[in-house]
Design an enzyme around this catalytic site. Structure first.
Site, PDB file in Angstrom:
ATOM      1  N   ASP A  72     -13.861   4.625   2.042  1.00  0.00           N
ATOM      2  CA  ASP A  72     -12.453   4.901   2.373  1.00  0.00           C
ATOM      3  C   ASP A  72     -12.257   6.398   2.595  1.00  0.00           C
ATOM      4  O   ASP A  72     -12.170   7.171   1.652  1.00  0.00           O
ATOM      5  CB  ASP A  72     -11.569   4.400   1.215  1.00  0.00           C
ATOM      6  N   LYS A  95       3.242  11.079  -3.466  1.00  0.00           N
ATOM      7  CA  LYS A  95       2.134  10.498  -4.222  1.00  0.00           C
ATOM      8  C   LYS A  95       1.257  11.576  -4.868  1.00  0.00           C
ATOM      9  O   LYS A  95       0.698  11.379  -5.940  1.00  0.00           O
ATOM     10  CB  LYS A  95       1.289   9.643  -3.269  1.00  0.00           C
ATOM     11  N   GLU A 111      -7.301   0.587  -4.521  1.00  0.00           N
ATOM     12  CA  GLU A 111      -7.281   0.474  -3.057  1.00  0.00           C
ATOM     13  C   GLU A 111      -8.593  -0.058  -2.460  1.00  0.00           C
ATOM     14  O   GLU A 111      -8.564  -0.983  -1.641  1.00  0.00           O
ATOM     15  CB  GLU A 111      -6.905   1.828  -2.441  1.00  0.00           C
ATOM     16  N   ASP A 140       0.886  -1.166   0.000  1.00  0.00           N
ATOM     17  CA  ASP A 140       0.000   0.000   0.000  1.00  0.00           C
ATOM     18  C   ASP A 140       0.923   1.214   0.000  1.00  0.00           C
ATOM     19  O   ASP A 140       1.503   1.571   1.027  1.00  0.00           O
ATOM     20  CB  ASP A 140      -0.895  -0.043   1.244  1.00  0.00           C
TER      21      ASP A 140
END
Lengths: 107, 177, 620
Positions: free
Chosen positions: C209, C87, C187, C25
């Site tokens: 999420d 990211k 994800e 992850d």
């Protein structure tokens, strides 16, 4: 007359024997099959057969039957990685040709 | 790849008809994806991987076509060599066009805030009732092999689905996206 | 030669080797690595028993990069050489980053030819792929120490909304770190996998999420061991940070009211707010103390402060349900992911909307990594291939630019991948031999509002009249969500093809905002599109008349020519200033005005044709 084994290969053999939990060593031999005549045999050994030769290399017992010994004398066993594949590889000074798949060889 | 070009109904072992058992379609789709999906070939050689992508894509296309009633109707007509892209003005009745205009006006007149959500829901139900009716009508004509009438109903369905999509877009705007 | 494995005596197949595969992850704030250990998949800790690796890298001259806690500690003291949240920079061009208001404390490498963002550090110029690769390398090192051997494959998770460029760079970073990428996995899908296999459920699963900075929601269906992603959605500028921000503002307001003490720095306020938020996860109220000042923050107050944000998350859930054509009652399970889902207020809101208690058994920070590890185990071949299959969707629509800067969508969002679709296009001008293709990604109707992915040309199209050539454009999205596009002229079989790689330096709006943008602009888009179409129609008519005048202008009397010129001028004026309705009207007027001229030309050409000359010859 002898068979040799690289230290990497020996470590892998020892590890796999330990994982398996039992066995004397590994058998290296040849059997007739495949496109160009003969294929390698590689297996665990629980019980010795009559006439088996035992080589002890790097703490690993390699067992070869007398018929196979003629063909694979002087062979060197290594453990290699090709991309995501890994496994044992034989370098046989007696082999003259290999088939495409590499599992058989002729002498 | 020639072997791929098969009837979508045959591909999923289903009868070639308007009525379709969604459960069987989806079960068979999942089963076949389980065999051809690229994940099954994550460690394979490049040509096999490529073939998996092609087969899996083909399966997805076939599944999406049969799953949607509108696309399924068009596909059924295309199997009878009827080109649904060719729209003949005479195929569309005045009544239909007027009804569409009225429905659209209703949609446009709604206030642009959350207070319109209930009216949107009502409008959606109205359209859904019509959709269901027309889908039945399509099946009837198609089963009678009256493909010209079936094609007209197909165009009505197109209008209704378009309207349904616009109701959705209208809801999105009002939900603040 | 082929590599051999040791067999059981008598040629029986030995127990297959357990192959070392991990799930990663790669997060904005923290990263994790997981692998199967005994019965299940677990996240792997470092030597200090920490599972989370802060996604921070510090570069210094002549030394290998520092990654994780040590690097994070240097963020304040050495900001120029310490890079966090890389990211967020993936898939962006340097110009895009600079255009963003957010302050980035780095010095960018302006000398880079490709326009990709690279940061100047003591250890040289580091681009985002390299920095991401350094984080991945730290995880690989941890995994190899833990698993006692080299890794054979990895599954890396990416946010569902990641576009093609961001996915490609994630894959590039993994390859740079020496990883064999088995699959890029969305994800939320990974999270569902983590729960799905443990409970062996059948039915529809919503993955909710809520991370620090983004919100993602996905709807998956699980049946006979096959996961199918039915729809994804979310809000890319919503997360726990916004909740901290709201609390911080409330504290500041309380302070100003009391006027007892000065308002502390923003950073200090945020810190207090964050602490208060965590306190309220277990207690109904918490006291915020600054010097002599003290304020009581109650759950009911927090509820008011976060009401709007929570409402937005629920709206996203509603939308995803609608995209999938399902109702609340059809949902069997809700999986909670991300630290912010620890907040009881969030859990309650979700439970209320779905009428069910969400699943929270697996640590919401680890659940994505665990799912990735499970998938890695399957893909590398440690698990039986029948155990399960994942069917993912592409999160953003893919299309091609057509005349008038409009986007023709070829693959709509939420289409199950892999997918291949083709559409036919034609030439715009007589004798056109080159067609340039512009591939874009996004939901909006105008090219300038979408993300430009690639441009390429199909050459050597045989010269034909406009509209006669048939060019088939095929899109193929693979199981990683990566796109390749090919174009083929059907009569000659002439082909051009491109593998879409990130393209930089193209003006386009910031990707994270694109999804949201498309909805709020739907109305404006419609009118913009109508205008474009009307302009196009008008241009075509004007061109046609101009050509006709060149050839057959002598057919018109002076008055006729003047009146036609007037209508032309009127349309030209309306085209630049008017709305779509006016342009249509002016076009129609010109059509009428030119109809006599057209009739005269037709008569002349027919007469010529009857005399044995071809129309073509006359046209020249």
């Amino acid at each position: 007359m002898a068979i040799s084994i690289s230290s990497t290969a020996a470590a892998h053999v020892a590890e796999q024997l330990a994982d398996r939990g039992h066995g004397i060593g590994i058998r290296v031999g040849v059997k007739t099959t495949g496109c160009s005549g003969m294929a390698y045999v590689l297996e665990f050994v629980d019980k010795l057969e009559v006439g088996d030769e035992i080589f002890e290399e790097q703490g690993v017992k390699i067992i070869v039957d007398p018929k196979s010994l003629v063909y694979i004398d002087g062979t060197e066993m290594d453990f290699v990685k090709h991309g995501v594949n890994e496994g044992f590889e034989f370098k046989n000074p007696n082999a003259k040709g290999e088939c495409g798949c590499g599992e058989s060889f002729s002498i | 790849m020639q072997s791929l070009i098969r009837n979508y109904f045959t591909l999923f072992n289903l009868p070639e008809a308007c009525e379709l058992d969604q459960e069987s379609l989806s079960a068979e789709y999942r089963r076949q994806q389980g065999e051809v999906h690229p994940d099954r070939f994550a460690n394979a050689e490049e040509p096999e991987k490529l073939r998996a992508v092609q087969l899996s894509s083909y399966l997805n296309e076939a599944y999406e076509t049969l799953k949607s009633p509108l696309r399924r109707a068009a596909y059924l007509l295309s199997l009878r060599d009827i080109d649904v892209e060719q729209v003949n003005q005479n195929d569309l009745s005045m009544d239909l066009l007027l009804e569409q205009i009225q429905l659209r006006e209703k949609l446009d007149e709604l206030p642009i805030d959350e207070s319109a959500l209930a009216s949107l829901d009502a409008l959606r139900s109205e359209v859904n009732v019509k959709l269901e009716k027309q889908e039945k009508k399509f099946a009837e004509f198609f089963d009678l092999e009256n493909f010209n009438e079936a094609k007209k109903v197909y165009h009505e369905l197109q209008f209704l689905y378009k309207l349904s999509a616009e109701i959705d877009a209208g809801e999105e705007i009002r939900l603040g996206y | 030669m082929a590599l051999l494995q040791i067999q059981e005596p008598g040629g029986k197949q030995a127990k297959p080797l357990h192959r070392r595969a991990v799930g990663i992850d790669l997060g904005t704030t923290n990263s994790l690595v997981s692998a199967s250990c005994g019965p299940g998949v677990e996240t792997l800790p470092d030597s200090a028993a920490q599972h989370l690796l802060p996604s921070v890298v510090h570069y210094s001259k002549g030394k290998p990069p520092l990654v994780g806690v040590e690097a994070k500690a240097l963020l304040v003291d050495d900001p120029l050489n310490t890079i966090a949240s890389v990211k967020r920079l993936l898939g962006k061009s340097l110009s895009e980053l600079k255009a963003k208001q957010d302050y980035l404390p780095f010095e960018f490498d302006e000398a880079r030819a490709d326009g990709a963002p690279a940061i100047l550090t003591e250890a040289g110029s580091k681009d985002v792929v390299q920095i991401s690769a350094d984080i991945l390398s730290a995880l690989v090192e941890r995994a190899e120490a833990s698993l006692k051997g080299a890794l054979e494959g990895a599954v890396i998770t990416v946010p569902a909304y990641f576009n093609d460029a961001q996915r490609q760079q994630t894959k590039d970073a993994a390859q740079l770190a020496g990883l064999n990428v088995l699959r890029l996995l969305n994800e939320p899908t990974a999270a569902a996998v983590a729960y799905g296999l443990d409970s062996n459920d059948q039915g529809n699963v919503v993955v909710f999420d809520l991370g620090g900075g983004t919100f993602d929601v996905s709807l998956l269906s699980l049946k006979n061991g096959v996961f199918e992603v039915l729809a994804t959605g979310g809000d890319t500028s919503l997360g726990g940070d916004d909740i901290d921000h709201a609390i911080a503002e409330w504290i500041a307001a309380q302070l100003q009211e009391s006027a007892a003490v000065a308002v502390p720095s923003v950073a200090k306020l945020r810190q207090l707010a964050n602490a208060a938020k965590h306190e309220l996860s277990d207690k109904p109220q918490t006291a915020i103390v600054i010097n002599q000042f003290s304020a009581l923050l109650e759950e009911s107050t927090l509820k008011k402060l976060t009401a709007d944000m929570i409402r937005r998350t629920i709206m996203s859930c509603r939308r995803v349900l609608r995209d999938a054509g399902l109702a609340v009652a059809d949902i069997d399970n809700i999986v909670m992911v991300g630290g912010s889902t620890r907040m009881p207020l969030v859990r309650d809101a979700v439970a209320e909307f779905f009428g069910k208690t969400p699943l929270t058994d697996i640590d919401p920070d680890k659940v994505v990594a665990i799912g990735a590890g499970i998938q890695a185990d399957v893909l590398i071949g440690n698990k039986s291939p029948d155990s399960f299959l994942l069917l993912d969707v592409n999160p953003l629509s893919l299309g091609i630019e057509t005349m008038g800067e409009l986007v023709e969508k070829i693959i709509p969002r939420n289409t199950t991948i892999p997918v291949a679709k083709a559409q036919e296009f034609t030439t715009f001008k007589d004798g056109q031999t080159v067609m340039s293709l512009h591939v874009v990604q996004g939901e909006r109707e105008l090219v300038s509002d979408c993300r430009s992915l690639a441009r390429f040309e199909l050459r050597d199209i045989p010269a034909m009249v406009a509209g006669a050539a048939k060019i088939r454009v095929s899109f193929q999205v693979d199981a990683d969500g990566l796109l390749s596009v090919s174009a083929e002229e059907l009569s000659t079989g002439k082909k051009a093809e491109i593998q879409v790689k990130p393209s930089y330096g193209l003006k386009s709006s910031v990707i994270e905002e694109m999804l949201q943008d498309s909805q709020s602009h739907a109305k404006i888009d419609m009118e913009a599109r109508s205008i474009k179409e009307a302009q196009l129609e008008a241009t075509q008519l004007l061109d046609a008349i101009a050509n006709a005048l060149l050839v057959d202008g002598n057919l018109l009397s002076r008055e006729e020519a003047d009146s036609l010129a007037e209508s032309i001028k009127a349309l030209e004026n309306t085209m630049t200033s008017g709305g779509s309705v006016q342009i249509h009207a002016a076009t129609e007027e010109l059509n009428q005005a030119s109809s006599d001229f057209a009739a005269k030309r037709m008569d002349l050409h027919i007469a010529n044709a009857l005399r044995g000359e071809s129309i073509d010859a006359v046209e020249k």
